[in-house]
Enzyme design. Structure first.
Site, mmCIF file in Angstrom:
data_model
loop_
_atom_site.group_PDB
_atom_site.id
_atom_site.type_symbol
_atom_site.label_atom_id
_atom_site.label_comp_id
_atom_site.label_asym_id
_atom_site.label_seq_id
_atom_site.Cartn_x
_atom_site.Cartn_y
_atom_site.Cartn_z
ATOM 1 N N THR A 35 0.827 -1.215 0.000
ATOM 2 C CA THR A 35 0.000 0.000 0.000
ATOM 3 C C THR A 35 0.860 1.263 0.000
ATOM 4 O O THR A 35 0.332 2.363 -0.128
ATOM 5 C CB THR A 35 -0.940 0.043 1.233
ATOM 6 O OG1 THR A 35 -0.154 -0.204 2.407
ATOM 7 C CG2 THR A 35 -2.029 -1.003 1.137
ATOM 8 N N VAL A 57 8.766 -7.720 5.481
ATOM 9 C CA VAL A 57 9.132 -8.041 6.873
ATOM 10 C C VAL A 57 8.899 -9.507 7.215
ATOM 11 O O VAL A 57 9.391 -9.989 8.228
ATOM 12 C CB VAL A 57 8.383 -7.158 7.923
ATOM 13 C CG1 VAL A 57 8.963 -5.772 7.986
ATOM 14 C CG2 VAL A 57 6.891 -7.153 7.683
ATOM 15 N N LYS A 89 0.515 -12.885 8.686
ATOM 16 C CA LYS A 89 1.962 -13.121 8.593
ATOM 17 C C LYS A 89 2.756 -11.824 8.816
ATOM 18 O O LYS A 89 3.773 -11.818 9.501
ATOM 19 C CB LYS A 89 2.313 -13.706 7.215
ATOM 20 C CG LYS A 89 1.924 -15.170 7.067
ATOM 21 C CD LYS A 89 2.145 -15.672 5.667
ATOM 22 C CE LYS A 89 3.587 -15.936 5.333
ATOM 23 N NZ LYS A 89 3.744 -16.479 3.956
ATOM 24 N N ASN A 97 10.395 -11.213 13.165
ATOM 25 C CA ASN A 97 11.657 -10.923 12.467
ATOM 26 C C ASN A 97 12.287 -9.624 12.963
ATOM 27 O O ASN A 97 13.506 -9.531 13.129
ATOM 28 C CB ASN A 97 11.425 -10.832 10.952
ATOM 29 C CG ASN A 97 11.282 -12.214 10.325
ATOM 30 O OD1 ASN A 97 11.881 -13.184 10.797
ATOM 31 N ND2 ASN A 97 10.497 -12.319 9.259
ATOM 32 N N TYR A 143 -6.352 -8.728 11.265
ATOM 33 C CA TYR A 143 -5.686 -7.485 11.693
ATOM 34 C C TYR A 143 -5.701 -7.367 13.225
ATOM 35 O O TYR A 143 -4.650 -7.227 13.849
ATOM 36 C CB TYR A 143 -6.408 -6.305 11.055
ATOM 37 C CG TYR A 143 -5.778 -4.958 11.302
ATOM 38 C CD1 TYR A 143 -4.607 -4.575 10.653
ATOM 39 C CD2 TYR A 143 -6.366 -4.047 12.182
ATOM 40 C CE1 TYR A 143 -4.037 -3.324 10.872
ATOM 41 C CE2 TYR A 143 -5.809 -2.795 12.404
ATOM 42 C CZ TYR A 143 -4.641 -2.441 11.741
ATOM 43 O OH TYR A 143 -4.082 -1.193 11.967
ATOM 44 N N TYR A 157 9.337 -10.856 24.346
ATOM 45 C CA TYR A 157 10.749 -10.597 24.016
ATOM 46 C C TYR A 157 11.374 -9.662 25.051
ATOM 47 O O TYR A 157 12.559 -9.764 25.359
ATOM 48 C CB TYR A 157 10.896 -10.014 22.599
ATOM 49 C CG TYR A 157 11.324 -11.073 21.607
ATOM 50 C CD1 TYR A 157 10.421 -11.995 21.123
ATOM 51 C CD2 TYR A 157 12.659 -11.182 21.218
ATOM 52 C CE1 TYR A 157 10.824 -12.991 20.246
ATOM 53 C CE2 TYR A 157 13.069 -12.180 20.347
ATOM 54 C CZ TYR A 157 12.146 -13.080 19.862
ATOM 55 O OH TYR A 157 12.548 -14.071 19.011
ATOM 56 N N THR A 173 -5.985 7.620 12.441
ATOM 57 C CA THR A 173 -5.113 8.741 12.091
ATOM 58 C C THR A 173 -5.323 9.097 10.618
ATOM 59 O O THR A 173 -5.551 8.200 9.799
ATOM 60 C CB THR A 173 -3.647 8.349 12.365
ATOM 61 O OG1 THR A 173 -3.530 8.037 13.754
ATOM 62 C CG2 THR A 173 -2.684 9.475 12.037
ATOM 63 N N ARG A 184 -10.235 3.973 3.617
ATOM 64 C CA ARG A 184 -10.673 4.381 4.951
ATOM 65 C C ARG A 184 -11.578 5.604 4.846
ATOM 66 O O ARG A 184 -11.630 6.274 3.812
ATOM 67 C CB ARG A 184 -9.466 4.657 5.855
ATOM 68 C CG ARG A 184 -8.901 3.366 6.401
ATOM 69 C CD ARG A 184 -7.643 3.563 7.200
ATOM 70 N NE ARG A 184 -6.465 3.715 6.352
ATOM 71 C CZ ARG A 184 -5.224 3.863 6.815
ATOM 72 N NH1 ARG A 184 -5.019 3.883 8.101
ATOM 73 N NH2 ARG A 184 -4.210 3.978 5.990
#
Ligand code: NAD
Ligand code: UDP
Length: 349
Positions: A35, A57, A89, A97, A143, A157, A173, A184
């Protein structure tokens, strides 16, 4: 500092890159252009401290950086539902990652989370202590749940590997550089009003959202990144709450358009109300939004007006063919985003 911004060619990411460059940092902008668009960062390409990296990513990455802002993920329901498996993913493997990278090079990492972790909230306004009410199997789950797992990974982590993490729960935003075909509500309404088309209102328009201007949001992200020891999530959003009908009226007025409404059914699991409690951001970051909705819209409308002039020339050149939001040619994009479906097919057979 050397700063990695994933999703840096997208709407928020491009503003963040611009701000970091203006502060003298070296910026690596990573994007797969699903996007995101080169247009958003074109003005930064000549800067010696700016580097553009085409990368996904979901694939591992090794890079010497001091800070990572992990924004890579489509944010519009239309785009994140285009290939929901890929969305999961991007949130899960993508965040993993980036955490592996942060751990390896000792970088501080900020995750762009979302108000969607609150789902259809029973608590209003939403504060960070509220665990939310999310449908785990609906159309928005890729999402919402993806971002919830991303938050879990960040906290684990931090606890297990002492990675220096930050979590920003971003509320709706808006601003310049949203794609005109983003889908949106703010971009849809402005584009429709400028074209003299009816505004597409989903449901009866009584559902509410709180809209934050992008400059305010970027300021909040940077303050959060620099706050010491703040590993718990922090809401970033503008607490001014408006119904979608009120937004339609405001945008039609600003675009000097007659308010024409075309009603559509409310999408599945569309939250009925959304408003951030920003007490934590105020107390710990000294942050609060400064741009009121009307002022932010006044800054956004001219951007779309200009874009539409350029797009209509582009549209004519391409004989009216559909032009996707991001920079990946449509066929290539389908290939990239059907990868997850192929994986499932192979494993099923
Ligand atoms: P956007 O769609 O404009 O930007 C997302 C960027 O990520 C794009 O440039 C896209 O090409 C890139 N991207 C997507 N998947 C990728 C992948 N697998 N690898 C590399 N790059 C990838 O959306 P945005 O509004 O700028 O949102 C940025 C981030 O902020 C997202 O993580 C989103 O979930 C979060 N957020 C945004 C809002 C909002 O209202 N804008 C609200 C809550 C959270
Ligand atoms: N919406 C609408 N018309 C549109 C796009 C969205 O009425 O053309 C509504 C949508 O149903 C939701 C609200 O506006 O209630 C905000 O939608 P958006 O996709 O911008 O963000 P999100 O639902 O993720 O908060």
């Amino acid at each position: 500092m050397k700063v990695l911004v994933t999703g840096g060619a997208g709407f928020i990411g491009s503003h963040l890159c611009e701000r970091l460059i203006s502060e003298g940092h070296e910026v690596v902008c990573l994007d797969n252009f699903f996007t995101g668009r080169r247009d958003n960062i074109r003005h930064l390409l000549d800067c010696a401290r700016f580097e553009l990296l085409r990368h996904d990513v979901c694939e591992p990455l090794l890079l010497e950086v001091d800070q990572i802002y992990n924004l890579a993920c489509p944010a519009s329901p239309v785009h994140y539902q285009y290939n929901p498996i890929k969305t999961v993913k991007s949130n899960v493997m993508g965040t993993l990652n980036m955490l592996v990278l942060a751990r390896r090079v000792g970088a501080r990492i900020l995750q762009a989370s979302t108000s969607e972790v609150y789902g259809e909230p029973y608590v209003h306004p939403q504060h960070e202590g509220y665990w939310g009410n999310v449908n785990p199997i609906g159309l928005r789950s890729c999402y919402d749940e993806g971002k919830r797992v991303a938050e879990t990974l960040m906290m684990d982590y931090h606890r297990q590997n002492k990675v220096d993490t930050r979590i920003a729960r971003i509320f709706n935003t808006y601003g310049p550089r949203m794609a005109e075909s983003d889908g949106r509500v703010v971009s849809n309404f402005i584009v429709q009003a400028l074209r003299g088309q009816p505004l597409t209102l989903y449901g009866d328009g009584s559902q509410t959202r709180s809209f934050c201007y992008v400059d305010d949001l970027v300021e909040g992200l940077i303050r959060l990144m620099h706050a010491d020891g703040l590993h718990d999530p922090v809401n970033l959003g503008n607490p001014g709450e408006f119904s979608i009908r009120q937004l339609a009226e405001a945008i039609a007025g600003l675009c000097h358009a007659e308010l024409l409404i075309q009603y559509h059914p409310l999408p599945q699991d569309d939250p009925t109300q959304r408003c951030p409690d920003i007490a934590r951001a105020g107390e710990l970051l000294g942050w609060q939004p400064t741009v009121a909705l009307r002022d932010g819209l006044e800054r956004t409308v001219p951007y779309f007006s200009e874009r539409l002039k350029r797009c209509s020339a582009h549209h004519a050149k391409h004989n009216g063919r559909l032009v996707p939001a991001g920079d990946i040619p449509f066929v290539e994009r389908r290939r990239a985003y059907s990868e997850a479906a192929h994986w499932t097919d192979r494993h099923r057979s």
